[in-house]
Motif scaffolding. Structure first.
Motif, short mmCIF file in Angstrom:
data_model
loop_
_atom_site.label_atom_id
_atom_site.label_comp_id
_atom_site.label_asym_id
_atom_site.label_seq_id
_atom_site.Cartn_x
_atom_site.Cartn_y
_atom_site.Cartn_z
N ILE A 63 35.99 36.19 34.47
CA ILE A 63 36.48 35.73 35.93
C ILE A 63 37.49 36.84 36.61
CG2 ILE A 63 37.35 34.08 37.57
CD1 ILE A 63 36.33 31.89 35.48
N CYS A 64 37.41 37.60 37.48
CA CYS A 64 38.20 38.38 38.16
C CYS A 64 38.18 38.46 39.46
CB CYS A 64 37.78 39.85 37.50
SG CYS A 64 36.28 40.68 38.08
N ASN A 65 39.29 38.81 40.19
CA ASN A 65 39.69 38.78 41.59
C ASN A 65 38.98 40.14 42.04
OD1 ASN A 65 41.11 36.49 42.02
ND2 ASN A 65 42.96 37.61 41.40
N LEU A 66 38.25 40.02 43.41
CA LEU A 66 37.86 41.09 44.08
C LEU A 66 38.87 42.03 44.39
CD1 LEU A 66 35.26 42.41 45.15
CD2 LEU A 66 35.81 41.11 47.40
N ASP A 67 40.08 41.44 44.85
CA ASP A 67 41.04 42.41 45.45
C ASP A 67 42.39 42.27 44.18
OD1 ASP A 67 42.98 43.43 47.07
OD2 ASP A 67 43.78 41.66 48.07
N GLY A 68 42.47 43.55 43.91
CA GLY A 68 43.40 43.85 42.88
C GLY A 68 42.82 44.11 41.45
N VAL A 69 41.47 43.86 41.47
CA VAL A 69 40.84 44.14 40.16
C VAL A 69 39.65 45.04 40.45
CG1 VAL A 69 39.47 43.08 38.35
CG2 VAL A 69 41.33 41.65 39.42
N ILE A 70 38.62 44.56 41.21
CA ILE A 70 37.63 45.72 41.68
C ILE A 70 38.20 46.62 42.50
CG2 ILE A 70 35.42 45.62 42.32
CD1 ILE A 70 35.63 44.06 39.96
N PHE A 71 38.73 46.26 43.39
CA PHE A 71 39.47 47.19 44.58
C PHE A 71 40.81 46.98 44.48
CE2 PHE A 71 35.70 45.69 46.70
CZ PHE A 71 35.08 47.00 46.94
N LYS A 72 41.74 48.09 44.54
CA LYS A 72 42.95 48.12 44.45
C LYS A 72 43.73 47.29 45.52
CE LYS A 72 43.57 52.76 42.51
NZ LYS A 72 44.07 54.16 42.49
N LYS A 73 44.65 46.86 45.10
CA LYS A 73 45.65 45.98 46.05
C LYS A 73 45.74 46.55 47.26
CE LYS A 73 47.48 41.63 46.11
NZ LYS A 73 46.74 40.52 45.75
N SER A 74 45.37 45.66 48.56
CA SER A 74 45.77 46.04 49.57
C SER A 74 46.28 45.04 50.66
CB SER A 74 44.49 46.74 50.18
OG SER A 74 43.41 45.76 50.47
N THR A 106 42.70 48.73 52.50
CA THR A 106 41.91 49.67 51.99
C THR A 106 40.68 48.92 51.04
OG1 THR A 106 43.05 50.14 50.15
CG2 THR A 106 43.61 51.49 52.09
N TYR A 107 39.65 49.85 50.56
CA TYR A 107 38.61 49.31 49.71
C TYR A 107 38.39 50.51 48.59
CZ TYR A 107 37.77 45.91 53.41
OH TYR A 107 37.81 44.78 54.18
N GLU A 108 39.60 50.87 48.21
CA GLU A 108 39.57 51.95 47.15
C GLU A 108 39.45 51.28 45.52
OE1 GLU A 108 42.51 55.35 45.16
OE2 GLU A 108 42.99 54.09 46.83
N ILE A 109 38.12 51.76 44.97
CA ILE A 109 37.76 51.12 43.89
C ILE A 109 38.73 51.54 42.77
CG2 ILE A 109 35.90 51.14 42.05
CD1 ILE A 109 33.88 51.51 44.19
N ASN A 110 39.06 50.32 41.85
CA ASN A 110 40.00 50.60 40.53
C ASN A 110 39.02 51.14 39.62
OD1 ASN A 110 41.48 50.08 38.36
ND2 ASN A 110 42.76 48.78 39.49
N LYS A 111 38.98 52.39 39.39
CA LYS A 111 38.09 52.89 38.35
C LYS A 111 38.64 52.43 37.06
CE LYS A 111 36.71 57.08 41.02
NZ LYS A 111 36.77 58.35 41.12
N LYS A 112 39.61 52.21 36.54
CA LYS A 112 40.21 51.99 35.35
C LYS A 112 39.75 50.63 34.86
CE LYS A 112 44.30 51.26 32.45
NZ LYS A 112 45.63 51.22 32.34
N ASN A 113 39.59 49.50 35.84
CA ASN A 113 39.05 48.30 35.73
C ASN A 113 37.60 48.40 35.48
OD1 ASN A 113 41.83 47.44 35.50
ND2 ASN A 113 41.65 46.37 37.60
N ILE A 114 37.03 48.97 36.50
CA ILE A 114 35.70 49.14 36.58
C ILE A 114 35.03 49.69 35.41
CG2 ILE A 114 33.69 50.22 37.48
CD1 ILE A 114 34.56 47.93 39.08
N ASN A 115 35.60 50.42 34.59
CA ASN A 115 35.27 51.16 33.25
C ASN A 115 35.38 50.16 32.35
OD1 ASN A 115 34.50 53.47 34.55
ND2 ASN A 115 36.35 54.82 34.10
N ALA A 116 36.46 49.46 32.33
CA ALA A 116 36.77 48.52 31.17
C ALA A 116 35.64 47.42 31.40
CB ALA A 116 38.22 47.77 31.45
#
Length: 259
Positions: free
Chosen positions: A214-225, A234-244
């Motif tokens: 279970i993960c949050n969209l804001d702050g996990v999938i996308f960087k906190k904005s 912003t809707y900048e993807i958090n690549k580190k979390n996506i890779n994990a």
């Protein structure tokens, strides 16, 4: 989490099945679960117009085959039957006839080979003999057995039971052995995607294949904005979390909830 009985039938093709009968001890039902819950659990898996019945026995029986005999007799089952162990899973189409669902050891992965029954077959896949807990070939029984007639199963069980033909527990393999000696033909059909969870350790290992995240969209999938932060909305993807997350999905079957 799903029940083991749900997992045991999940990959079966039930196109030709009209009824599923679960046989269990009444005291186990009273202690752990309701009949309604069992029926609902199986209905969730089958998704087909199949009648589901639960046969409760007041006392323990002497063997696996004895339990099946009592279930057939108590529920007045007639016609073709297919007997399925609840402690494994495989892909297979259930149809009428005297059949054994089997698998070659070379295609089975890691299993407890000493705990299986084994069959010897000819070039027509006819079963020449079946032996319990003794490796006589590379082909072992996966816990699925078809019988052309429930009445015939009970007839041969009683012949063995009443005459003490086998010492100790009577397995389904003993019924088939007796029938083969009486010129009944059984055909071996190889299953696919076999998974064994006959012990607690194997069941836990099977369960650990699955992971719920279970993960949050804001702050996990996308960087906190936020409109109050320097980066604003912003809707900048958090690549580190996506890779994990991607690495988890490669290792396990993941149920992902995004909130």
């Amino acid at each position: 989490k799903k029940l083991m009985i749900q997992e045991s039938i999940k990959k079966l093709n039930l196109k030709y099945v009209s009824k599923i009968l679960v046989i269990c001890l009444k005291r186990h039902i009273d202690k752990f679960i309701s009949i309604k819950s069992i029926k609902n659990a199986i209905s969730d898996i089958t998704k087909e117009n199949i009648k589901i019945e639960v046969c409760t026995l007041n006392e323990s029986t002497t063997s696996q085959a004895h339990t099946i005999y009592n279930g057939i007799k108590k529920n007045k089952i007639k016609g073709p039957i297919f007997i399925k162990d609840c402690d494994n899973q495989f892909k297979y189409t259930i149809n009428h006839g005297n059949k054994i669902a089997s698998l070659n050891l070379n295609n089975a992965g890691l299993i407890e080979a000493k705990n299986k029954s084994y069959i010897e077959i000819n070039e027509k896949n006819e079963v020449l003999r079946i032996v319990e807990k003794k490796i006589i070939s590379n082909n072992f029984c996966t816990g699925g057995y078809g019988f052309e007639s429930a009445k015939e199963f009970n007839k041969f069980f009683l012949e063995i039971f009443n005459n003490n033909l086998f010492k100790g527990e009577i397995y389904v393999s003993h019924i088939i052995h007796k029938m083969i000696l009486n010129n009944k033909i059984f055909i071996s059909h190889e299953v696919e995607k076999y998974v064994d969870f006959g012990t607690l350790e194997e069941w836990k290992k099977y369960q650990n294949r699955y992971l719920t995240l279970i993960c949050n969209l804001d702050g996990v999938i996308f960087k906190k904005s936020s409109k109050y932060l320097n980066n604003g909305w912003t809707y900048e993807i958090n690549k580190k979390n996506i890779n994990a997350l991607a690495s988890f999905m490669k290792e396990k079957k993941v149920f992902l909830f995004i909130i």
